[in-house]
Design an enzyme around this catalytic site. Sequence first.
Site, PDB file in Angstrom:
ATOM      1  N   SER A  96     -20.306 -31.176   9.726  1.00  0.00           N
ATOM      2  CA  SER A  96     -20.439 -32.631   9.803  1.00  0.00           C
ATOM      3  C   SER A  96     -20.213 -33.171  11.215  1.00  0.00           C
ATOM      4  O   SER A  96     -20.949 -32.835  12.131  1.00  0.00           O
ATOM      5  CB  SER A  96     -19.486 -33.263   8.797  1.00  0.00           C
ATOM      6  OG  SER A  96     -19.664 -34.644   8.733  1.00  0.00           O
ATOM      7  N   ASP A 235     -24.059 -38.760  12.587  1.00  0.00           N
ATOM      8  CA  ASP A 235     -23.137 -37.664  12.899  1.00  0.00           C
ATOM      9  C   ASP A 235     -23.926 -36.347  12.895  1.00  0.00           C
ATOM     10  O   ASP A 235     -25.155 -36.356  12.745  1.00  0.00           O
ATOM     11  CB  ASP A 235     -21.951 -37.646  11.917  1.00  0.00           C
ATOM     12  CG  ASP A 235     -22.342 -37.213  10.518  1.00  0.00           C
ATOM     13  OD1 ASP A 235     -23.535 -37.370  10.163  1.00  0.00           O
ATOM     14  OD2 ASP A 235     -21.485 -36.714   9.779  1.00  0.00           O
ATOM     15  N   ASP A 237     -24.549 -33.946  10.890  1.00  0.00           N
ATOM     16  CA  ASP A 237     -25.415 -33.533   9.766  1.00  0.00           C
ATOM     17  C   ASP A 237     -26.137 -34.700   9.107  1.00  0.00           C
ATOM     18  O   ASP A 237     -26.796 -34.526   8.086  1.00  0.00           O
ATOM     19  CB  ASP A 237     -24.618 -32.737   8.726  1.00  0.00           C
ATOM     20  CG  ASP A 237     -23.553 -33.565   8.035  1.00  0.00           C
ATOM     21  OD1 ASP A 237     -23.020 -34.487   8.669  1.00  0.00           O
ATOM     22  OD2 ASP A 237     -23.266 -33.291   6.857  1.00  0.00           O
ATOM     23  N   ASP A 239     -25.208 -37.472   7.459  1.00  0.00           N
ATOM     24  CA  ASP A 239     -24.803 -38.221   6.263  1.00  0.00           C
ATOM     25  C   ASP A 239     -23.997 -39.467   6.629  1.00  0.00           C
ATOM     26  O   ASP A 239     -23.548 -40.199   5.765  1.00  0.00           O
ATOM     27  CB  ASP A 239     -24.071 -37.341   5.238  1.00  0.00           C
ATOM     28  CG  ASP A 239     -22.804 -36.732   5.769  1.00  0.00           C
ATOM     29  OD1 ASP A 239     -22.496 -36.907   6.967  1.00  0.00           O
ATOM     30  OD2 ASP A 239     -22.104 -36.067   4.975  1.00  0.00           O
TER      31      ASP A 239
HETATM   32 MG    MG Z   1     -21.320 -35.679   8.021  1.00  0.00          MG
END
Ligand code: MG
Length: 455
Positions: A96, A235, A237, A239
């Site tokens: 993340s 961020d 990844d 999400d």
């Molecule tokens: Mg994330």
Amino acid sequence: MAKLFGSSGVRGLANVDLTPELACKVGLAVAAHAKAKLALVAKDTRVSGSMLEDALVSSLLSSGTDVFLAGMIPTPTLAYATKSLGADVGFMLTASHNPPQYNGIKVFRSDSLSYTDEDQDAVEKNVVQGTFRLADWRSLGKTTQMDASQVYLEMAVKAATGLCKPWRVVVDPGCGATFNIAPELLKAVGCKVTSLNAQPDGFFPARKSEPTAESLQDLANVVKALRADVGIAFDGDGDRIAFVDEKGVFVNFDRSLAAYSAYALQGNKGGTVVTNVEASMCVETMVHAQGGKVIRTRVGDIYVSEALKQSGAIFGGEPCGAWVHPKHHYCPDGPLSAVLMLKALEEENKTLSQFISAVPEYVTKRENIVCKNEQKYKIVEKIGDALKIAFPGYLDFSTVDGVRLALKDGWLLVRASGTEPLIRLTAEGESLAVANNITLKTTKLIKNQIEAEIK
Ligand code: MG
């Protein structure tokens, strides 16, 4: 053994905590738990991604699971594609927003919801007990390359139907997993796009993968210099989403969450919004003004997603920029949130700063109180009664995550730190004076409780 899963899956230093061996065990354990026939596997741009992917995929093939290889795509794309391509399970290799030396494994169910505490416990048990399912050589799994981004883009473009204005957007994927899809999606819905840090690079050389006012300074400067309408960042990844307004000002996470919540309710003529215990009470202010209701969960996007599914709420999110749109799927989704926010601005005929200005600005104070690890949970458990006496006019008392007291003009949250010998206090007030008063009073109560415990 230490607990394998945290609130966002398995996470640790690559090749130190999270080794190919562990990835292999997790793959075998999940395959057994999910009775998986087909899995989707993707990764963000981290340097250790391929190493862990190969180990994970090998374990899945060994268990007789066929694997769709989706390559470098964002977490929400993987989650949505797991559902729409009919896979039994989806794996996302990512840490993340953490620094580049970390990596992790997030696991998603066939309905796009990430693994719940129950699922994670079952997988952990399989790892510890070695409950693995090894296939006969004649029925080993097969791999197929799969472009999962197409089904996702179709969904997201359709979700943005009605967008007409050629919004001038500066997008900053921060060299992470949205490097390709975010600019592509924004162009597909008619935006004039300038991309920043849109080359995949697992060292994250351009900025920290966690979007903050500090890490998005370049984005803010470019938005201002180009006189763009909005700056959007994600961020590592994808999400989480963060915004910079047309003046080049970083938008406070709580206020964007509250403003979008109100918009979502308006279109729905009321309803429920889900957020966590840490979010500002400006979410309630905005939601109540629309005749809506707020459900507060523990901190962690899985708890928000679970509550959304159970309650049938129309929107949910955490004040770190993880926004969930349950109409489409249950994973927090940065790129989808980007186009939905533009749609909101267009429908309301507002600039981003105007859209946000409807949300009141409250004052938040944070305090860490030193407390021994073996005492901290006990103190938090006991502090509830003392708080109720100290704040007799409280409106709501919750122990869903630590102790949270809602007051007429503010709120407070007392939690034990998960990793350090600390008790964390968050207090918010309509004014600085209120926030200070809550902080002082509560800090004193906690310190008294710690002293009483020592005696
Ligand atoms: Mg994330």
